[in-house]
Write a protein that holds these residues in place. Structure first.
Motif, PDB file in Angstrom:
ATOM      1  N   GLY A   7       0.814  -1.224   0.000  1.00  0.00           N
ATOM      2  CA  GLY A   7       0.000   0.000   0.000  1.00  0.00           C
ATOM      3  C   GLY A   7       0.838   1.260   0.000  1.00  0.00           C
ATOM      4  O   GLY A   7       0.824   2.019  -0.948  1.00  0.00           O
ATOM      5  N   LEU A   8       1.575   1.509   1.070  1.00  0.00           N
ATOM      6  CA  LEU A   8       2.436   2.686   1.159  1.00  0.00           C
ATOM      7  C   LEU A   8       3.887   2.235   1.211  1.00  0.00           C
ATOM      8  O   LEU A   8       4.203   1.203   1.782  1.00  0.00           O
ATOM      9  N   ARG A   9       4.759   3.044   0.628  1.00  0.00           N
ATOM     10  CA  ARG A   9       6.182   2.771   0.698  1.00  0.00           C
ATOM     11  C   ARG A   9       6.677   3.092   2.113  1.00  0.00           C
ATOM     12  O   ARG A   9       6.072   3.868   2.834  1.00  0.00           O
ATOM     13  N   GLY A  10       7.786   2.535   2.522  1.00  0.00           N
ATOM     14  CA  GLY A  10       8.360   2.873   3.819  1.00  0.00           C
ATOM     15  C   GLY A  10       8.435   1.644   4.711  1.00  0.00           C
ATOM     16  O   GLY A  10       9.494   1.069   4.874  1.00  0.00           O
ATOM     17  N   TRP A  11       7.315   1.252   5.280  1.00  0.00           N
ATOM     18  CA  TRP A  11       7.305   0.043   6.084  1.00  0.00           C
ATOM     19  C   TRP A  11       7.535  -1.155   5.180  1.00  0.00           C
ATOM     20  O   TRP A  11       6.896  -1.278   4.132  1.00  0.00           O
ATOM     21  N   ARG A  12       8.416  -2.015   5.604  1.00  0.00           N
ATOM     22  CA  ARG A  12       8.731  -3.181   4.785  1.00  0.00           C
ATOM     23  C   ARG A  12       8.444  -4.461   5.564  1.00  0.00           C
ATOM     24  O   ARG A  12       8.671  -4.530   6.760  1.00  0.00           O
ATOM     25  N   PHE A  13       7.925  -5.403   4.851  1.00  0.00           N
ATOM     26  CA  PHE A  13       7.543  -6.671   5.463  1.00  0.00           C
ATOM     27  C   PHE A  13       8.341  -7.797   4.819  1.00  0.00           C
ATOM     28  O   PHE A  13       8.679  -7.729   3.641  1.00  0.00           O
ATOM     29  N   LEU A  42      -1.887  -0.034   8.485  1.00  0.00           N
ATOM     30  CA  LEU A  42      -1.866   0.424   7.089  1.00  0.00           C
ATOM     31  C   LEU A  42      -3.269   0.539   6.516  1.00  0.00           C
ATOM     32  O   LEU A  42      -3.558   1.439   5.725  1.00  0.00           O
ATOM     33  N   GLY A  43      -4.137  -0.375   6.926  1.00  0.00           N
ATOM     34  CA  GLY A  43      -5.507  -0.341   6.446  1.00  0.00           C
ATOM     35  C   GLY A  43      -6.190   0.971   6.786  1.00  0.00           C
ATOM     36  O   GLY A  43      -7.069   1.428   6.062  1.00  0.00           O
ATOM     37  N   LEU A  44      -5.764   1.584   7.894  1.00  0.00           N
ATOM     38  CA  LEU A  44      -6.353   2.850   8.314  1.00  0.00           C
ATOM     39  C   LEU A  44      -5.621   4.048   7.704  1.00  0.00           C
ATOM     40  O   LEU A  44      -6.151   5.145   7.657  1.00  0.00           O
ATOM     41  N   PRO A 144      -3.718  -2.576  -5.196  1.00  0.00           N
ATOM     42  CA  PRO A 144      -4.013  -1.731  -4.029  1.00  0.00           C
ATOM     43  C   PRO A 144      -5.468  -1.853  -3.580  1.00  0.00           C
ATOM     44  O   PRO A 144      -5.746  -1.876  -2.377  1.00  0.00           O
ATOM     45  N   GLU A 145      -6.398  -1.929  -4.546  1.00  0.00           N
ATOM     46  CA  GLU A 145      -7.826  -2.038  -4.181  1.00  0.00           C
ATOM     47  C   GLU A 145      -8.081  -3.336  -3.423  1.00  0.00           C
ATOM     48  O   GLU A 145      -8.791  -3.371  -2.428  1.00  0.00           O
ATOM     49  N   GLU A 146      -7.484  -4.398  -3.963  1.00  0.00           N
ATOM     50  CA  GLU A 146      -7.661  -5.708  -3.327  1.00  0.00           C
ATOM     51  C   GLU A 146      -7.007  -5.708  -1.943  1.00  0.00           C
ATOM     52  O   GLU A 146      -7.567  -6.233  -0.980  1.00  0.00           O
ATOM     53  N   ALA A 147      -5.837  -5.097  -1.859  1.00  0.00           N
ATOM     54  CA  ALA A 147      -5.143  -5.020  -0.568  1.00  0.00           C
ATOM     55  C   ALA A 147      -6.001  -4.280   0.445  1.00  0.00           C
ATOM     56  O   ALA A 147      -6.145  -4.699   1.594  1.00  0.00           O
ATOM     57  N   GLN A 148      -6.599  -3.178  -0.010  1.00  0.00           N
ATOM     58  CA  GLN A 148      -7.458  -2.387   0.870  1.00  0.00           C
ATOM     59  C   GLN A 148      -8.627  -3.246   1.366  1.00  0.00           C
ATOM     60  O   GLN A 148      -8.944  -3.261   2.551  1.00  0.00           O
TER      61      GLN A 148
END
Ligand SMILES: [Zn+2]
Length: 191
Positions: A7-13, A42-44, A144-148
């Motif tokens: 979703g957003l760059r920065g946090w990495r998993f 991230l969802g929020l 992204p839509e599916e992730a959301q």
């Protein structure tokens, strides 16, 4: 182990902590706490404006704020940034002592104060170790839509789990333990 952003760059998993081999979300209760917390957060955060834009334009003009593209910091105390403002944050973090506050409660507030005091990165200062990792470049990663959509489901799931826990502990201890509450806010006296 491949590192991915969602979703957003920065946090990495770690890819295999959050996704199964089929590109589905791994079950939430099997994820490490840190990964699950950040994923739910991230969802929020998706669709929120960039902090720096928001500080510049204010509530009245917040439509002019760019949507956040990047997230730094700890869940609940994170800084959201657009591509235009990422250099300012990186400059603060690397050159202005921001990194010493990593993980601290005042992390976000300190950056906001620095930014509001008209501090900016010098012209041309940029993210130099940018790793482009658009989700679409990875195999089987949700759009992204599916992730959301999945994150929303995950949040529902988490809420139900909390409800369940609350129901389980009901009757054990009716007294609210004030010592467990984080009350660092000052309240006016009743006079
Ligand atoms: Zn911005």
């Amino acid at each position: 182990m491949a590192k991915v952003s969602v979703g957003l760059r920065g946090w990495r998993f770690d890819e295999d902590e959050v996704f199964t081999e089929d590109g589905e979300w791994a079950p939430l209760d099997e994820m490490p706490d840190d990964a699950r917390n950040r994923l739910l957060r991230l969802g929020l955060l998706m669709d929120q404006p960039c902090d720096a834009c928001y500080l510049e334009y204010g509530e009245a003009e917040k439509k002019r704020a760019n949507p956040a593209a990047i997230v730094y910091g700890e869940p609940g105390d994170e800084v959201l940034l657009c591509d235009d403002h990422e250099p300012d944050f990186l400059y603060w973090f690397r050159e202005e002592g921001g990194s010493e506050l990593a993980g601290e409660e005042q992390f976000r507030d300190e950056f906001h104060e620095w930014f509001v005091a008209d501090n900016r990165a010098p012209e041309g200062y940029g993210p130099d170790e940018h790793v482009e990792e658009a989700p679409s470049e990875l195999p089987n990663l949700p759009t992204p839509e599916e992730a959301q959509r999945r994150l929303e489901q995950a949040v529902d799931f988490e809420e139900k789990r909390y409800d369940l826990r609350a129901a389980e502990s009901e009757g054990e201890d009716d007294e609210l333990d004030v010592a467990d509450l984080d009350l660092d806010t000052e309240y006016p006296s009743g006079e």
